[in-house]
Design a protein around this motif. Structure first.
Motif, PDB file in Angstrom:
ATOM      1  N   ARG A  12     -10.585   6.934   3.360  1.00  0.00           N
ATOM      2  CA  ARG A  12     -10.559   7.993   2.650  1.00  0.00           C
ATOM      3  C   ARG A  12     -10.130   9.220   3.720  1.00  0.00           C
ATOM      4  NH1 ARG A  12     -12.256  10.511  -2.358  1.00  0.00           N
ATOM      5  NH2 ARG A  12     -11.530  12.415  -2.486  1.00  0.00           N
ATOM      6  N   ALA A  19       0.002  14.128  13.663  1.00  0.00           N
ATOM      7  CA  ALA A  19      -1.090  13.918  12.374  1.00  0.00           C
ATOM      8  C   ALA A  19      -1.981  12.785  13.086  1.00  0.00           C
ATOM      9  CB  ALA A  19      -0.488  13.737  11.443  1.00  0.00           C
ATOM     10  N   ARG A  78      -4.499  13.743  15.691  1.00  0.00           N
ATOM     11  CA  ARG A  78      -5.641  14.692  14.966  1.00  0.00           C
ATOM     12  C   ARG A  78      -6.543  13.676  14.070  1.00  0.00           C
ATOM     13  NH1 ARG A  78      -1.545  18.072  14.867  1.00  0.00           N
ATOM     14  NH2 ARG A  78      -0.936  17.612  12.653  1.00  0.00           N
ATOM     15  N   ARG A 118      -6.189  -3.099  -7.638  1.00  0.00           N
ATOM     16  CA  ARG A 118      -4.888  -3.026  -7.536  1.00  0.00           C
ATOM     17  C   ARG A 118      -4.246  -4.204  -7.662  1.00  0.00           C
ATOM     18  NH1 ARG A 118      -1.440   1.028  -3.291  1.00  0.00           N
ATOM     19  NH2 ARG A 118       0.453   0.817  -4.574  1.00  0.00           N
ATOM     20  N   VAL A 178      -5.167  10.492  -3.462  1.00  0.00           N
ATOM     21  CA  VAL A 178      -5.953  11.789  -3.038  1.00  0.00           C
ATOM     22  C   VAL A 178      -5.139  12.831  -3.031  1.00  0.00           C
ATOM     23  CG1 VAL A 178      -6.682  12.710  -0.972  1.00  0.00           C
ATOM     24  CG2 VAL A 178      -7.207  10.167  -1.401  1.00  0.00           C
ATOM     25  N   ASN A 203      -1.349  17.898   3.669  1.00  0.00           N
ATOM     26  CA  ASN A 203      -2.716  18.547   4.190  1.00  0.00           C
ATOM     27  C   ASN A 203      -2.631  19.625   5.336  1.00  0.00           C
ATOM     28  OD1 ASN A 203      -5.377  18.538   4.344  1.00  0.00           O
ATOM     29  ND2 ASN A 203      -5.626  17.054   6.284  1.00  0.00           N
ATOM     30  N   PHE A 248       0.837  -1.249  -0.047  1.00  0.00           N
ATOM     31  CA  PHE A 248       0.042   0.210   0.161  1.00  0.00           C
ATOM     32  C   PHE A 248       0.808   1.231   0.013  1.00  0.00           C
ATOM     33  CE2 PHE A 248      -2.009   3.098   2.697  1.00  0.00           C
ATOM     34  CZ  PHE A 248      -3.022   3.702   1.647  1.00  0.00           C
ATOM     35  N   ARG A 297      -6.443   8.679   4.081  1.00  0.00           N
ATOM     36  CA  ARG A 297      -5.339   9.264   3.055  1.00  0.00           C
ATOM     37  C   ARG A 297      -5.364  10.658   2.850  1.00  0.00           C
ATOM     38  NH1 ARG A 297      -7.490   5.715  -2.044  1.00  0.00           N
ATOM     39  NH2 ARG A 297      -5.553   6.584  -2.946  1.00  0.00           N
ATOM     40  N   THR A 298      -6.337  11.340   3.324  1.00  0.00           N
ATOM     41  CA  THR A 298      -6.347  12.783   3.088  1.00  0.00           C
ATOM     42  C   THR A 298      -5.533  13.350   4.141  1.00  0.00           C
ATOM     43  OG1 THR A 298      -8.545  12.700   2.286  1.00  0.00           O
ATOM     44  CG2 THR A 298      -7.763  14.934   2.857  1.00  0.00           C
ATOM     45  N   SER A 299      -5.856  12.895   5.367  1.00  0.00           N
ATOM     46  CA  SER A 299      -5.007  13.555   6.363  1.00  0.00           C
ATOM     47  C   SER A 299      -3.461  13.034   6.931  1.00  0.00           C
ATOM     48  CB  SER A 299      -6.018  13.841   7.729  1.00  0.00           C
ATOM     49  OG  SER A 299      -6.314  12.341   8.066  1.00  0.00           O
ATOM     50  N   LEU A 300      -3.366  11.841   6.512  1.00  0.00           N
ATOM     51  CA  LEU A 300      -2.133  11.178   6.699  1.00  0.00           C
ATOM     52  C   LEU A 300      -1.346  11.101   5.595  1.00  0.00           C
ATOM     53  CD1 LEU A 300      -3.478   8.587   9.135  1.00  0.00           C
ATOM     54  CD2 LEU A 300      -2.437  10.368   9.851  1.00  0.00           C
ATOM     55  N   VAL A 314     -14.889   2.816   4.666  1.00  0.00           N
ATOM     56  CA  VAL A 314     -14.355   3.404   3.474  1.00  0.00           C
ATOM     57  C   VAL A 314     -14.201   4.969   3.601  1.00  0.00           C
ATOM     58  CG1 VAL A 314     -15.166   4.066   1.109  1.00  0.00           C
ATOM     59  CG2 VAL A 314     -15.603   1.829   1.963  1.00  0.00           C
ATOM     60  N   GLY A 327       7.039  10.116   3.241  1.00  0.00           N
ATOM     61  CA  GLY A 327       5.692  10.368   2.089  1.00  0.00           C
ATOM     62  C   GLY A 327       5.151  11.571   1.752  1.00  0.00           C
ATOM     63  N   GLY A 346       1.220  10.379   2.804  1.00  0.00           N
ATOM     64  CA  GLY A 346       2.387   9.805   2.553  1.00  0.00           C
ATOM     65  C   GLY A 346       2.707   8.804   3.805  1.00  0.00           C
ATOM     66  N   HIS A 347       2.131   9.098   4.836  1.00  0.00           N
ATOM     67  CA  HIS A 347       2.847   8.657   6.299  1.00  0.00           C
ATOM     68  C   HIS A 347       1.964   7.391   6.644  1.00  0.00           C
ATOM     69  CE1 HIS A 347       5.539  11.596   7.361  1.00  0.00           C
ATOM     70  NE2 HIS A 347       4.811  12.548   7.877  1.00  0.00           N
TER      71      HIS A 347
END
Lengths: 486, 486
Positions: A264, A319, A322, B210, B241, B313, A181, A267-270, A260, B272, A272-273
């Motif tokens: 989402r 992050a 949060r 994927r 995203v 973000n 992932f 993915r938005t708030s984290l 889901v 990331g 690449g981490h």
């Protein structure tokens, strides 16, 4: 043309050379220490990890005959070996760590020679600046990871069998696992390789740069071909910088729609981490908790549990906090716990990693490795439950939900081939109808060969056969696997 | 077998059918509005973006004859078209946005039919939950990106030609660009596609998940094959995203060793969130600054400048500040500026993005697109300077250093084919000797065909030819490109 060549291959198979003669020739090429024929020594190579697939004796007269095992020590010896096999039409089954889940690494019959890569286990070089390593195919994944960890890198691949599986086998099966992932698949990270073909030619596909658009990317043919097109030798792998810290959360959610939404949001708030987002449904969690007596500090009233791993360099902690706050405030999750130190993180991961073992202890397991678009992901579990829940012991779902990969496992009271066949048929039908995959990461091997005609159209299958025919016209490599051509 | 088939293809080419007859048959299949033959209308399709490659007239008697252009509106029409072309041995050159840099999208001769995908430009569906879009091959990259931006996604590909280039062409050439470092290549992100082959068969390689390990990954053959194996129709793409904020730094460094150290530090500390790490050497920066009159708030005494983009973000701002502090305290960079708002970020990016245009205005450009392992990356520029610096106007280096991709550009006083040939030879020799690539992202097209035998060994080239032969035995598709077989 294909049929003609197949019949000639069958006709020519083994060219009336005796086992004794083959042994002599092999010892001449590889030295006697690299040719194993004693049944006691060859036994572990002739049965798969699950104990389900064994080499069948090639001749009626010798029911216990097993395949000979050879252990070449490098590319040159493998070239010589394959020239010999080509000359005498000796079929070959290549075997890495023998940890595959679809029977791909065990010969169909004892006239196939097992080529084990265990003596080709060296790390050839590490280019720290470019973050690239070159490694022989028999190198064990865990060993490679440990070695490059010491220079701050990690292998972009991690899976349960890492202590036994070999890089060559990983590449041959395009192995997935929990880091895919974040870091992408081996198709992205294998920069180059050497391949020995069925006639003993050496293909140098050995680039060590990330970007190379110079004609057809032949290496991609071999990645995921499960040993049917050639033998993978050295592999150059792009390796990411190893994160120095991580946080792990376990969330409890009331619906898959919320899973889901939480994905989402993560993915938005984290961004690449985010390094893992794994689903465990209540049925799976219950089995683990009961088997290991784990204490999970959650109510366990809801159907869905998600393990979220965030990795970085310390910066990810804020992050992550949060994200947890947002998930709870937004009522995507009804509850959640965070691992506050490494041992707690490991404890949360242990729940996920011990599902397989827990399931194995409770009854006969039918295991599935399905990919689906997310709108259909959990509907598969519901669909199978609606039909089967009263006839089996457990139906559990877990997996790499961020990749659309669901491991649906059915635990039966006892092994029942009729149930297994019917359940397989139901699950595969659902996957195919919903544009999913019946093998997300495990491959086809010998277990799923019969489904190939259901999942690929005739022109696609014909093209696969033509490619096989081009590279292995005598059908010497991994017979009966992926495409059953004999 | 290959040779035999080639000669029969040559013999059968165009099957003695007149241009008028071909036009009639094309109009019958596609309708007259989708067949363009007026030289005024076909002219832009018959010359490449750089104005360097033109369609040659096929017959001596008609020196200005250009290729006919057809614009099928979907898969069904393309199947019918290719059946017709196959029946009458009409060779085909597929053309996306015609923005390629190696002459791959313009026919060699006017007897090739140009298939333009411009009328196949629809976004078929967007699965927001799975972050997957399905798009027709003629869709323009920028249009797709804008459309999915509105649901919080972005295309994992970004390049200078985005306003003109088409997704099908991007996939056919395995286009790279500035987002590859963060999101991976199209090999990772193209989940499935439909392909029409040279004989008008439809290959459904159309998964939208994927992970899919079900036999040979045939889609990988078509990615980067530059239209020589089939015509790409619908493509399913995994889309990340879209980050909501970014920071951009410009660093000044005194040595390439420090560039590599700063890259490593950025990967460790930004993980990331790091989304670009672009090198601009002093020679490149000077040309841009002089051409545009840019003010760069740095001393410009050192040889190396690096653009670092960090996206996320909002969370990335603190990490970016810390990275800048660490880089300066550790004396990896002697100086640095940070874009504090979006317009300043754009200003820094403009320096990088305007190098090509600035160079074009100062003289004749010889452009190179090389990949090298990092220890050799900048040595290429030094090597070429040591030999050529007194004989040309500028030698500048810039590029995606995080991917090992260097764009080395030589500006000559005027176009000098002898210099160009010698410089090419020097650069390619260096790249090949150092295990690099002579085409990192631009492809082979027709410009680099003659180098194929220097960069690939005979068995590798033979295998590429066999695959071509399997898929296109009459050699109808993109003749003279990638592999020159006629």
């Amino acid at each position: 043309m294909l049929k003609q060549c197949l019949s000639s291959a069958t006709r020519l198979a083994s060219r009336h050379i005796s086992r004794e003669q083959i042994l002599n020739k092999l010892e001449h090429v590889l030295g006697s220490r690299n040719v194993i024929s004693d049944p006691v020594d060859t036994a572990p190579f002739n049965v798969d990890w699950k104990g389900m697939h064994r080499t069948r004796s090639a001749g009626e007269e010798n029911r216990n005959e097993q395949s000979i095992v050879v252990t070449p020590r490098g590319t040159e010896e493998t070239v010589a070996l394959m020239r010999l096999c080509h000359q005498y039409r000796i079929p070959v089954c290549s075997q890495g760590g023998n940890t595959g889940l679809v029977g791909g690494s065990v010969p169909m019959t004892s006239n196939e020679l097992i080529v084990s890569f265990s003596k080709m286990n060296q790390i050839v070089w590490v280019d720290e600046e470019s973050s690239v390593v070159s490694v022989q195919s028999g190198c064990i994944l865990q060993h490679l990871d440990n070695t490059i960890n010491s220079v701050g890198l990690c292998v972009p691949l991690d899976l349960a069998a890492k202590g036994l599986c070999q890089i060559g086998g990983n590449v041959a099966t395009n192995a997935g696992g929990v880091r895919l992932f974040k870091y992408g698949s081996l198709r992205e990270n294998v920069l180059g390789m050497e391949v020995v073909t069925a006639d003993g030619s050496l293909l140098d596909l050995g680039k060590s740069v990330r970007k190379d658009n110079t004609g057809l990317s032949l290496k991609q043919l071999f990645i995921g071909s499960e040993g049917t097109l050639g033998l993978i030798m050295n592999v150059n792998i792009l390796c990411p910088v190893k994160p120095t810290s991580r946080s792990v959360l376990l969330l409890e959610l009331s619906s898959f729609a919320n899973v889901v939404k939480a994905l989402r949001l993560s993915r938005t708030s984290l961004g690449g981490h985010l390094s893992a987002f794994e689903l465990i449904d209540k049925d799976a969690l219950t089995v683990v908790v009961e088997h290991f007596g784990y204490k999970v500090p959650l109510d366990m009233k809801e159907q869905f549990y998600v393990l979220v791993e965030v990795s970085g360099n310390g910066d990810e902690i804020g992050a992550t906090d949060r994200f947890m706050g947002d998930v709870l405030r937004g009522r995507l999750a009804v509850n959640g716990v965070a691992g506050s130190d490494e041992s707690q993180c490991e404890h949360i991961w242990a729940i996920r990693e011990n599902i397989t073992q827990s399931l194995a202890s409770t009854g006969a397991n039918y295991k599935f490795d399905i990919s689906l678009p997310l709108p259909k992901y959990y509907k598969l579990a519901e669909h199978i439950r609606s039909k089967w829940k009263d006839r089996v012991k457990h139906i559990v779902a877990y997996g790499h939900v961020a990749d659309g990969n669901i491991h649906l496992n059915i635990v039966d009271h006892q092994m029942n081939p009729v149930n297994q066949r019917e359940i397989s048929s139901d699950i595969y039908k659902f996957a195919i109808q919903n544009n999913g995959s019946i093998s997300a990461e495990h491959g086809i091997g010998r277990e799923k060969v019969d489904y190939m005609s259901q999942i690929h159209s005739p022109p696609v299958l014909e093209l696969m056969k033509s490619v096989k025919q081009t590279l292995d016209p005598l059908m010497l490599l991994n017979r009966g696997k992926v495409l059953n051509l004999l």
